[in-house]
Design an enzyme around this catalytic site. Structure first.
Site, PDB file in Angstrom:
ATOM      1  N   GLY A  13       0.775  -1.231   0.000  1.00 43.70           N
ATOM      2  CA  GLY A  13       0.000   0.000   0.000  1.00 43.70           C
ATOM      3  C   GLY A  13       0.809   1.284   0.000  1.00 43.70           C
ATOM      4  CG  MET A  91      -1.582  -7.254  -7.316  1.00 45.01           C
ATOM      5  SD  MET A  91      -1.004  -6.178  -8.655  1.00 45.01           S
ATOM      6  CE  MET A  91       0.047  -7.326  -9.525  1.00 45.01           C
ATOM      7  CG  HIS A 110       0.657  -1.246 -15.674  1.00 45.04           C
ATOM      8  ND1 HIS A 110       0.317  -2.490 -15.173  1.00 45.04           N
ATOM      9  CD2 HIS A 110       1.545  -1.468 -16.666  1.00 45.04           C
ATOM     10  CE1 HIS A 110       0.973  -3.419 -15.850  1.00 45.04           C
ATOM     11  NE2 HIS A 110       1.723  -2.821 -16.759  1.00 45.04           N
TER      12      HIS A 110
HETATM   13  C1  GAR Z   1       3.089  -0.856  -7.625  1.00 47.80           C
HETATM   14  O1  GAR Z   1       4.355  -0.898  -8.221  1.00 47.80           O
HETATM   15  C2  GAR Z   1       2.018  -0.796  -8.698  1.00 47.80           C
HETATM   16  O2  GAR Z   1       2.385  -0.044  -9.832  1.00 47.80           O
HETATM   17  C3  GAR Z   1       1.876  -2.242  -9.052  1.00 47.80           C
HETATM   18  O3  GAR Z   1       1.933  -2.908  -7.810  1.00 47.80           O
HETATM   19  C4  GAR Z   1       2.761  -2.175  -6.916  1.00 47.80           C
HETATM   20  C5  GAR Z   1       2.008  -1.950  -5.626  1.00 47.80           C
HETATM   21  O4  GAR Z   1       2.835  -1.403  -4.637  1.00 47.80           O
HETATM   22  N1  GAR Z   1       0.636  -2.498  -9.730  1.00 47.80           N
HETATM   23  C6  GAR Z   1       0.498  -3.422 -10.664  1.00 47.80           C
HETATM   24  O5  GAR Z   1       1.386  -4.174 -11.003  1.00 47.80           O
HETATM   25  C7  GAR Z   1      -0.880  -3.497 -11.274  1.00 47.80           C
HETATM   26  N2  GAR Z   1      -0.880  -4.298 -12.442  1.00 47.80           N
HETATM   27  P1  GAR Z   1       2.194  -0.699  -3.356  1.00 47.80           P
HETATM   28  O6  GAR Z   1       1.250  -1.705  -2.719  1.00 47.80           O
HETATM   29  O7  GAR Z   1       3.389  -0.441  -2.483  1.00 47.80           O
HETATM   30  O8  GAR Z   1       1.493   0.551  -3.794  1.00 47.80           O
END
Ligand code: GAR
Length: 197
Positions: A13, A91, A110
């Site tokens: 998050g 996800m 993304h």
């Molecule tokens: C982030 O890097 C986001 O861009 C990616 O997941 C991570 C979440 O990190 N999202 C995807 O890959 C969506 N397809 P976080 O929980 O620390 O924000």
């Protein structure tokens, strides 16, 4: 009128935190809910610590029945009357039926320079392809995965010694700058893309 923003997460998050911290002062929005698809999502405790309402809709009991999962998701969301949904490391693939209910009001971040590298393992794929640049994209969510109008991009140069892990670590702070900037502009009704380099 202040807009209400629900943030959907699956993991730590950090993007959720960046968004939540940005919504103060004269910002036209406030976080109304952080929702995760697993009680293990580390971001839930961080949201609670900020005094933001949280909810969990675990996808696992709905295995094989995506519409039923999404009906539960929708119920949890509407209980908090959000105006805007921000997917922040959420996800789960969403169906056209769910997206239709929020189209024009749902954003996603993304970790690639879309339209390149939709889907997973974006950092490894950019390296394998010999890219010299990489970054992240915020876009409106439409039924096609990681598609939809681009609202902002931030980019960096790939270094010769970059690995998927170093790239991920270098892209993440860009995400934390880009997503709040796009949300603020979007909340003001402006969909002009923001490009950070
Ligand atoms: C982030 O890097 C986001 O861009 C990616 O997941 C991570 C979440 O990190 N999202 C995807 O890959 C969506 N397809 P976080 O929980 O620390 O924000």
């Amino acid at each position: 009128m202040t807009k209400r923003v629900a943030i959907l997460i699956s993991g730590g998050g950090s993007n959720m935190l960046a968004l939540a911290h940005s919504m103060t002062g004269d910002h036209p929005a406030r976080p109304c809910l952080v929702l995760a698809n697993s009680a293990d999502a580390g971001g839930l405790a961080k949201a609670e610590a900020m005094g933001i309402a949280t909810a969990v809709v675990d996808h696992r009991p709905f295995a094989g029945d995506r519409p039923a999962f999404e009906a539960a998701l929708q119920q949890a969301l509407v209980a908090h009357s959000p105006d805007i949904l921000c997917l922040a490391g959420f996800m789960r693939v969403l169906t056209e039926g769910f997206i239709a209910q929020w189209q024009g009001r749902m954003l996603n971040i993304h970790p690639s320079l879309l339209p390149k590298y939709r889907g997973l393992h974006t950092h490894a794929r950019a390296l394998e392809a010999g890219e010299t640049e990489h970054g992240c994209t915020v876009h409106e969510v439409t039924p096609e995965l990681d598609d939809g109008p681009i609202l902002g991009q931030a980019r960096l140069r790939i270094m010769p010694d970059d690995t998927p892990d170093t790239l991920a670590a270098r892209v993440l702070p860009l995400e934390h700058t880009l997503y709040p900037a796009v949300l603020r502009r979007f909340t003001d009704g402006d969909r002009t893309p923001i490009y950070l380099s």
